[in-house]
Design an enzyme around this catalytic site. Structure first.
Site, mmCIF file in Angstrom:
data_model
loop_
_atom_site.group_PDB
_atom_site.id
_atom_site.type_symbol
_atom_site.label_atom_id
_atom_site.label_comp_id
_atom_site.label_asym_id
_atom_site.label_seq_id
_atom_site.Cartn_x
_atom_site.Cartn_y
_atom_site.Cartn_z
ATOM 1 N N GLU A 49 2.105 -3.874 1.573
ATOM 2 C CA GLU A 49 2.084 -3.013 0.379
ATOM 3 C C GLU A 49 2.104 -1.534 0.765
ATOM 4 O OE1 GLU A 49 -1.546 -2.904 -2.021
ATOM 5 O OE2 GLU A 49 -0.275 -3.456 -3.695
ATOM 6 N N ARG A 117 2.021 -8.171 -2.884
ATOM 7 C CA ARG A 117 2.156 -7.774 -4.291
ATOM 8 C C ARG A 117 3.615 -7.543 -4.678
ATOM 9 N NH1 ARG A 117 -2.501 -7.537 -6.930
ATOM 10 N NH2 ARG A 117 -4.300 -6.537 -5.975
#
Ligand code: DGT
Length: 250
Positions: A49, A117
């Protein structure tokens, strides 16, 4: 472990890499899990991320230019009503760029790509929650949803994920892990916020009660992985988790 929405062995798409996202509450252990995936499946391509980018947004042409960068993550936590919409546009863009970046050499394609994510948790966990908490104005939430749906529609197959790995632990456990790692921007986070985010993950990934607006992602299979017990220093727990992932992708 539960697997929902898919049938065994049906995930691989005509030779192209299988694309997965790793989801779960703040501090649940996604980064540790990514490292474990890397050690277990070295041929997979892992995309972490871009949180470092949010902590150091280049300040070209702004009042902060003298200091070189802006910590948008900190600003969002300090003044959510002012900065949440800005944060969600920036986090979405950094996630989208990560997804669209060509990752493989043509001769050595990786069989699986895992993103920490996704543009989906951006909307169905964080932005939705900020809207319900009143930190995104109704107009901001409407505009966010409008461009999110439009872009995904336009990008079509390029933003499809074939499955979602959901790391699940109680909000209380996440809070303990969050306090232990002590990231400076997150000092103000309270249990209630983690409870809200937990509920958003559950609505989206387990109960399927969140309306997903992109047809190709409505039925993405979800692997729920119980990480209530700390797996970082537990080889047996790690082996069990990796075995579940392997079964999920084959
Ligand atoms: P991990 O490895 O499970 O401990 O994961 P974290 O906590 O390093 O990574 P993550 O994605 O849960 O969050 C990093 C920080 O950024 C955390 O303070 C939550 C925040 N964050 C991440 N994505 C979003 C977003 O889309 N919107 C908002 N408002 N905050 C976000």
């Amino acid at each position: 472990m539960t697997r929902e929405g898919g049938s065994g062995g049906g995930m691989r798409r005509c030779g192209a890499a299988l694309r997965l996202a790793l989801e779960g509450n703040i501090a649940v252990g996604k980064s540790t899990f990514m490292k474990l995936l890397g050690a277990t499946f070295p041929e997979w391509h892992l995309v972490t991320e871009p949180v470092a980018q949010w902590r150091k947004v280049p300040a070209r042409g702004t009042a902060q230019a003298a200091v070189g960068s802006t910590n948008l993550l900190q600003m969002m936590y300090q003044e959510p009503a002012r900065w949440s919409y800005t944060f969600q546009t920036f986090s979405f863009m950094s996630r989208l760029k990560a997804m669209l970046e060509p990752v493989d050499e043509p001769e050595t394609p990786s069989p699986v790509q895992v993103f920490e994510r996704s543009i989906y948790s951006d909307r169905y966990v964080f932005a939705k929650n900020l809207s319900e908490a009143g930190h995104l104005q109704a107009l901001e939430w409407a505009i966010y949803q409008d461009w999110h749906s439009f872009l995904l529609q336009q990008l079509g197959p390029r933003v499809v994920l074939h499955g979602l790995l959901y790391l699940r632990a109680t909000p209380q456990t996440c809070l303990e892990r969050l306090r232990r790692r002590a990231r400076s921007e997150e000092q103000s986070i309270q249990l209630e916020y983690l409870q809200q985010l937990h509920a958003q993950h559950e609505h989206w990934l387990v109960e399927k009660s969140t309306e997903v607006h992109f047809a190709d992602m409505k039925h993405a299979p979800v692997l729920v992985l119980d990480v209530e017990k700390d797996f970082e220093h537990d080889a047996a727990a790690q082996g069990g988790l990796m075995a579940q992932v392997e079964t999920f992708v084959t």
